[in-house]
Design a protein around this motif. Structure first.
Motif, PDB file in Angstrom:
ATOM      1  N   ALA A 169      -4.507  17.321 -11.333  1.00  0.00           N
ATOM      2  CA  ALA A 169      -4.418  18.778 -11.454  1.00  0.00           C
ATOM      3  C   ALA A 169      -3.912  19.429 -10.176  1.00  0.00           C
ATOM      4  N   ALA A 170      -4.222  18.789  -9.044  1.00  0.00           N
ATOM      5  CA  ALA A 170      -3.808  19.331  -7.742  1.00  0.00           C
ATOM      6  C   ALA A 170      -2.465  18.783  -7.281  1.00  0.00           C
ATOM      7  N   GLY A 171      -1.880  17.887  -8.073  1.00  0.00           N
ATOM      8  CA  GLY A 171      -0.589  17.320  -7.706  1.00  0.00           C
ATOM      9  C   GLY A 171      -0.652  16.256  -6.631  1.00  0.00           C
ATOM     10  N   LEU A 172      -1.781  15.566  -6.537  1.00  0.00           N
ATOM     11  CA  LEU A 172      -1.953  14.526  -5.517  1.00  0.00           C
ATOM     12  C   LEU A 172      -1.694  13.147  -6.103  1.00  0.00           C
ATOM     13  N   ARG A 173      -1.180  12.259  -5.294  1.00  0.00           N
ATOM     14  CA  ARG A 173      -1.026  10.857  -5.674  1.00  0.00           C
ATOM     15  C   ARG A 173      -2.291  10.106  -5.261  1.00  0.00           C
ATOM     16  N   VAL A 174      -2.723   9.164  -6.084  1.00  0.00           N
ATOM     17  CA  VAL A 174      -3.896   8.342  -5.771  1.00  0.00           C
ATOM     18  C   VAL A 174      -3.519   6.871  -5.866  1.00  0.00           C
ATOM     19  N   ASP A 175      -3.788   6.123  -4.796  1.00  0.00           N
ATOM     20  CA  ASP A 175      -3.583   4.679  -4.765  1.00  0.00           C
ATOM     21  C   ASP A 175      -4.934   3.979  -4.688  1.00  0.00           C
ATOM     22  N   ALA A 176      -5.015   2.795  -5.271  1.00  0.00           N
ATOM     23  CA  ALA A 176      -6.258   2.018  -5.257  1.00  0.00           C
ATOM     24  C   ALA A 176      -6.421   1.338  -3.910  1.00  0.00           C
ATOM     25  N   LEU A 177      -7.558   1.546  -3.274  1.00  0.00           N
ATOM     26  CA  LEU A 177      -7.858   0.987  -1.959  1.00  0.00           C
ATOM     27  C   LEU A 177      -8.867  -0.144  -2.086  1.00  0.00           C
ATOM     28  N   GLY A 178      -8.561  -1.265  -1.469  1.00  0.00           N
ATOM     29  CA  GLY A 178      -9.503  -2.377  -1.457  1.00  0.00           C
ATOM     30  C   GLY A 178      -9.180  -3.329  -0.326  1.00  0.00           C
ATOM     31  N   GLY A 179     -10.138  -4.184  -0.012  1.00  0.00           N
ATOM     32  CA  GLY A 179      -9.878  -5.163   1.027  1.00  0.00           C
ATOM     33  C   GLY A 179     -11.150  -5.702   1.642  1.00  0.00           C
ATOM     34  N   ASP A 180     -11.053  -6.940   2.101  1.00  0.00           N
ATOM     35  CA  ASP A 180     -12.165  -7.609   2.775  1.00  0.00           C
ATOM     36  C   ASP A 180     -11.578  -8.812   3.491  1.00  0.00           C
ATOM     37  N   PRO A 181     -12.052  -9.133   4.697  1.00  0.00           N
ATOM     38  CA  PRO A 181     -11.522 -10.303   5.401  1.00  0.00           C
ATOM     39  C   PRO A 181     -11.620 -11.588   4.590  1.00  0.00           C
ATOM     40  N   GLY A 182     -12.652 -11.696   3.753  1.00  0.00           N
ATOM     41  CA  GLY A 182     -12.841 -12.889   2.937  1.00  0.00           C
ATOM     42  C   GLY A 182     -11.798 -13.067   1.846  1.00  0.00           C
ATOM     43  N   TRP A 183     -11.024 -12.049   1.595  1.00  0.00           N
ATOM     44  CA  TRP A 183      -9.985 -12.161   0.570  1.00  0.00           C
ATOM     45  C   TRP A 183      -9.009 -13.300   0.862  1.00  0.00           C
ATOM     46  N   VAL A 184      -8.749 -13.560   2.124  1.00  0.00           N
ATOM     47  CA  VAL A 184      -7.753 -14.587   2.455  1.00  0.00           C
ATOM     48  C   VAL A 184      -8.224 -15.979   2.081  1.00  0.00           C
ATOM     49  N   ASP A 185      -9.523 -16.158   1.868  1.00  0.00           N
ATOM     50  CA  ASP A 185     -10.060 -17.468   1.514  1.00  0.00           C
ATOM     51  C   ASP A 185     -10.034 -17.729   0.009  1.00  0.00           C
ATOM     52  N   ASN A 186      -9.872 -16.674  -0.778  1.00  0.00           N
ATOM     53  CA  ASN A 186      -9.850 -16.860  -2.227  1.00  0.00           C
ATOM     54  C   ASN A 186      -9.020 -15.760  -2.898  1.00  0.00           C
ATOM     55  N   PRO A 187      -7.714 -15.729  -2.638  1.00  0.00           N
ATOM     56  CA  PRO A 187      -6.884 -14.666  -3.196  1.00  0.00           C
ATOM     57  C   PRO A 187      -6.808 -14.676  -4.724  1.00  0.00           C
ATOM     58  N   THR A 188      -6.979 -15.846  -5.333  1.00  0.00           N
ATOM     59  CA  THR A 188      -6.970 -15.900  -6.792  1.00  0.00           C
ATOM     60  C   THR A 188      -8.134 -15.102  -7.364  1.00  0.00           C
ATOM     61  N   TRP A 189      -9.286 -15.188  -6.726  1.00  0.00           N
ATOM     62  CA  TRP A 189     -10.447 -14.393  -7.127  1.00  0.00           C
ATOM     63  C   TRP A 189     -10.123 -12.908  -7.016  1.00  0.00           C
ATOM     64  N   VAL A 190      -9.426 -12.527  -5.957  1.00  0.00           N
ATOM     65  CA  VAL A 190      -9.071 -11.126  -5.755  1.00  0.00           C
ATOM     66  C   VAL A 190      -8.195 -10.618  -6.891  1.00  0.00           C
ATOM     67  N   VAL A 191      -7.221 -11.413  -7.277  1.00  0.00           N
ATOM     68  CA  VAL A 191      -6.330 -11.012  -8.371  1.00  0.00           C
ATOM     69  C   VAL A 191      -7.113 -10.829  -9.655  1.00  0.00           C
ATOM     70  N   THR A 192      -7.976 -11.787  -9.978  1.00  0.00           N
ATOM     71  CA  THR A 192      -8.711 -11.757 -11.248  1.00  0.00           C
ATOM     72  C   THR A 192      -9.793 -10.690 -11.279  1.00  0.00           C
ATOM     73  N   ASN A 193     -10.496 -10.535 -10.178  1.00  0.00           N
ATOM     74  CA  ASN A 193     -11.679  -9.681 -10.173  1.00  0.00           C
ATOM     75  C   ASN A 193     -11.464  -8.287  -9.589  1.00  0.00           C
ATOM     76  N   TRP A 194     -10.414  -8.125  -8.813  1.00  0.00           N
ATOM     77  CA  TRP A 194     -10.145  -6.795  -8.256  1.00  0.00           C
ATOM     78  C   TRP A 194      -8.823  -6.213  -8.749  1.00  0.00           C
ATOM     79  N   LEU A 195      -7.724  -6.901  -8.479  1.00  0.00           N
ATOM     80  CA  LEU A 195      -6.412  -6.328  -8.757  1.00  0.00           C
ATOM     81  C   LEU A 195      -6.188  -6.058 -10.245  1.00  0.00           C
ATOM     82  N   GLN A 196      -6.388  -7.059 -11.084  1.00  0.00           N
ATOM     83  CA  GLN A 196      -6.102  -6.881 -12.503  1.00  0.00           C
ATOM     84  C   GLN A 196      -6.983  -5.816 -13.162  1.00  0.00           C
ATOM     85  N   PRO A 197      -8.317  -5.814 -12.935  1.00  0.00           N
ATOM     86  CA  PRO A 197      -9.121  -4.731 -13.514  1.00  0.00           C
ATOM     87  C   PRO A 197      -8.733  -3.354 -12.975  1.00  0.00           C
TER      88      PRO A 197
END
Length: 290
Positions: free
Chosen positions: A90-118
């Protein structure tokens, strides 16, 4: 990466015809190609969507990085995010999804399945903004080369999984000093993303230790690689040590902060890569007045 349509169902209104409940046509919002704004803001706390959007509109923020938890489809945060995006629309703002954790680099497949895709499945967001910060772990000190390799592989996988959805990443200003793949880490990240935000956290724009000097290498790299570079600024309390104090506008007035931000914008106004500023974060920024 090109934009694709992220169409979200905002809601449907029920009506009654001849005593019978009828569903009205679904109201949709097409966020395709919503442009990046000159100023953005991290929103880690989404519990008060109206306060966030009011702050953004009052201070010229046109883009929000809104924190999204894993499994957002089953999270109580989903309702907050839906409200935030509806108000932002309504205000004309863009919204991007923010996420991240240092542990993501140890299991990026989990990140895709459990964070990115949902997250993408909600249809709420124009893009994805990651803040991974693997240098905060002990592994960075013990075997930095291995962590860098995993970090870049994580970005590669996220980029592939996101397909045409644009991905941006936060990076510290000193990544130009870290070797990677015969180049530097900042450049390797810039190559793998649609844009970066360089965390050049200083409460002074000028001088050898000011924001302008610290962000210069990344803005130059962005120009050479054809990617936008935004410059991040801090507003939260970080501590009382002089090194911590100089990294944030906490304790300063809004007028003082705006004076320094204007100097940064002016310094990079001639760069094709300079995409504006990002303020960290909504709570800290709201507390700065005067």
């Amino acid at each position: 990466m090109a934009m694709v349509a992220l169409v979200a169902i905002v809601g449907a209104v029920g009506v009654t015809v001849a005593g019978q409940a009828m569903a009205a046509p679904e109201v949709t919002v097409d966020r395709t190609g919503r442009p990046a704004a000159a100023r953005a803001m991290w929103v880690w706390d989404t519990s008060d969507p109206q306060a966030v959007v009011s702050l953004a509109t009052a201070r010229g923020i046109g883009q929000l990085y809104a924190a999204v938890p894993p499994h957002v489809d089953s999270s109580p945060k989903l309702a907050e995010l839906q409200e935030l995006v509806a108000l932002a629309d309504a205000a004309g703002l863009r919204v991007d999804a923010l996420g991240g954790d240092p542990g993501w680099v140890d299991n990026p497949t989990w990140v895709v399945t459990n964070w990115l895709q949902p997250t993408l499945a909600t249809g709420l967001f124009t893009g994805v903004h990651v803040d991974i910060e693997p240098y905060t772990t002990s592994a960075w000190t013990k075997n930095r080369k291995a962590v860098v390799k995993k970090y870049l592989a994580t970005l590669d996988l996220l980029g592939t999984a996101a397909a045409a959805t644009p991905i941006e990443a936060d990076i510290p200003f000193w990544f130009d000093e870290i070797a990677a793949n015969g180049s530097t880490l900042d450049r390797e990240i810039i190559r793998r993303t649609d844009a970066v935000t360089v965390m050049a956290y200083r409460n002074r724009a000028d001088g050898p230790d000011g924001t302008i000097a610290l962000a210069a290498a990344e803005v130059t790299a962005g120009g050479q690689l054809g990617r936008p570079v935004r410059i991040g600024q801090e507003t939260n309390f970080l501590g009382t040590d002089p090194t911590e104090v100089k990294q944030t506008f906490y304790g300063m007035t809004l007028a003082q902060m705006n004076t320094q931000l204007a100097l940064v914008e002016d310094a990079f106004s001639g760069s094709s890569a300079f995409a504006g500023l990002a303020i960290h974060d909504s709570l800290g920024y709201a507390a700065i007045t005067g």
